[in-house]
Write an enzyme that holds these catalytic residues in place. Sequence first.
Site, PDB file in Angstrom:
ATOM      1  N   HIS A   1       0.810  -1.155   0.014  1.00  0.00           N
ATOM      2  CA  HIS A   1       0.010  -0.580  -0.197  1.00  0.00           C
ATOM      3  C   HIS A   1       0.633   1.178  -0.040  1.00  0.00           C
ATOM      4  O   HIS A   1       0.298   1.897  -0.625  1.00  0.00           O
ATOM      5  CB  HIS A   1      -1.508   0.379   1.295  1.00  0.00           C
TER       6      HIS A   1
ATOM      7  N   GLU B   1      -4.491  -4.495  12.341  1.00  0.00           N
ATOM      8  CA  GLU B   1      -5.738  -4.309  11.642  1.00  0.00           C
ATOM      9  C   GLU B   1      -6.091  -5.387  10.959  1.00  0.00           C
ATOM     10  O   GLU B   1      -7.362  -6.395  10.876  1.00  0.00           O
ATOM     11  CB  GLU B   1      -5.355  -3.379  10.792  1.00  0.00           C
ATOM     12  N   HIS B   2      -5.201  -6.328   9.814  1.00  0.00           N
ATOM     13  CA  HIS B   2      -5.446  -7.672   9.853  1.00  0.00           C
ATOM     14  C   HIS B   2      -4.297  -8.522   9.737  1.00  0.00           C
ATOM     15  O   HIS B   2      -3.192  -8.241  10.700  1.00  0.00           O
ATOM     16  CB  HIS B   2      -4.844  -7.530   8.295  1.00  0.00           C
TER      17      HIS B   2
END
Length: 442
Positions: A265, A333-334
Site C-alpha cells: 500500500h 488491523e489485519h
Amino acid sequence: MTDVSFHDYATLGATERSALLARSETDLSSFLERVAPIIEAVRTEGDAALARFGQEFDKAALSPDRLKVSEAEFEAAFDAVDGAVVESIRFGIDNIRRFHEEQKPEPMWLKEIRPGAYAGDRFTPIRSVALYVPRGKGSFPSVTMMTSVPAMVAGVPELSIVTPPAPDGGVDAATLVAARLAGVDTVYKVGGAQAVAAVAYGTETVRPALKIVGPGSPFVVAAKRALAGVIDTGLPAGPSEVVILADDTVHGGLAALDLLIEAEHGPDSSAYLVTHSRRVAEEALAALPEHWARMSPQRADFSRAVLCGRHGGIVLTRSVEESYDFVNAYAPEHLELLSQEPFLHLGHITEAAEILMGTHTPVSIANFALGPNAVLPTSRWARSFGPLSVTDFVKRSSIGYVTAPAYPEFAGHARRLAEYEGFSSHALAVSELRDTYLKPRG
C-alpha cells in the site's frame, strides 16, 4: 539474501520489543501542526481553499465550480471501466450487502423489566455521513464499496464521498462506478486534511456532515483528531497494517506472498510475519525476492520500504505461544492465521480487528469480495474498536415506559437514592407532589 528486517524475538529487550509495536502514525505531532493552517483556510475560505489545495497537493486542474462530480462524469465512468471489472464490483457489493444486512439491528426492542415497566433501545440512522476514499498511492473502489454499502443498509439519508482528484481534475472511474452501484450519488473531488475540514464545517459546495468514516494518510488521521470536537470522526483508520501468523504446517513462500499484500500500500504501512518455525522464516526470506520480481516496480519499492524498515519484517519466536503474545500486543488491523488447522489458534487471539483463517483466505479476498468490512481500526485501536459496520451509521436511543401500576415501586427507590445523592429536584419529581398533578381534574 535480502535486507529484510529480521527480529529474533527471544534476544530482544523490553524496549526493542516495544519498538516493534510502533506504527508510522504513532506520533502525529508534526502532522497536527501541518494540518492546522489547512483546516483554518477551509473554514474561512471554503471552496476557494479546496480548489487551491487540490492544485497544490494533488496537482489537479481544479476550480471551485468543479468540486462536485457531475452526472456526465458518472456516465463517462461506466464507459471507461472494463465490463469485467464492473462485474467484480457488483459481486463484491452483493456480498458486502449480504453480510451487513445480517448486522442491522431491529428498529426497536422493549423488555418488561418489572411488571408494568418497560425498557429497550431504538435505532435510527445518522442523518448525514461523509465517506473518505483515499487515492494518493492507488485507486480504491473497494473502500467505496466497504463504506457505502453498510451506510445504505443502515438507511443514512444524506451520504457523500470525498476523494482526492486526479491531475486532470477527475475522480477514479471505478470509484464512481462503485459509488453509483452502491447507491451514493454525491461525490466531491477533495482529499486529505482539507476534505475532513470541508465536511466538518461545510463550504459553498460541500455539505457538512455529522460524521466521517474511512481510512486515510497520517494527514487525514491528524485532521480527524484536530476536528474531533466538530465532527464525529469514527473509528481510527490510518495506514494499512498486517500480521501473518504462520505455523510449521505451511510453506514460508506462501507466508511471504501474503505478507506483501498490505505492505504494497505504501511506505507508511506496517507488515510482519511472525512464526516459531525457523524453516518458515527462512523460506519466506528466500521467496521475497522472487515475489518482488513479479510485482510492479512501484509496489515492490513500497513493500521493500516496509519490510526492510522499522515497521515490518520477520519476527522469529521460540514458541507458538510467544507468537500469540506478539499478535495480541500488536493488535493488528489485519491478521492471517496461516495454518492447515487455523481454528487451533483462533481461541488464543483476543486483539485483532480482522482474523482471516487458513490458507485460502488471504487479505486480498477479504479486501474486495468476501463481505466483512475491510475498513478497520489501526495503530493498536483494535484493542477497543471493531471493523466498520452498520452500527457505525446508526445511533441508539434508550426507551423507557413505566405504567401507572408499576410507578409507586420505582418512585420509592428513585426518591431514596436521589435524597442520598443530594438532588432535591430529582426527589421532588417522584414525591407525593407528583401524585397531586396526576389526579384527574374534577
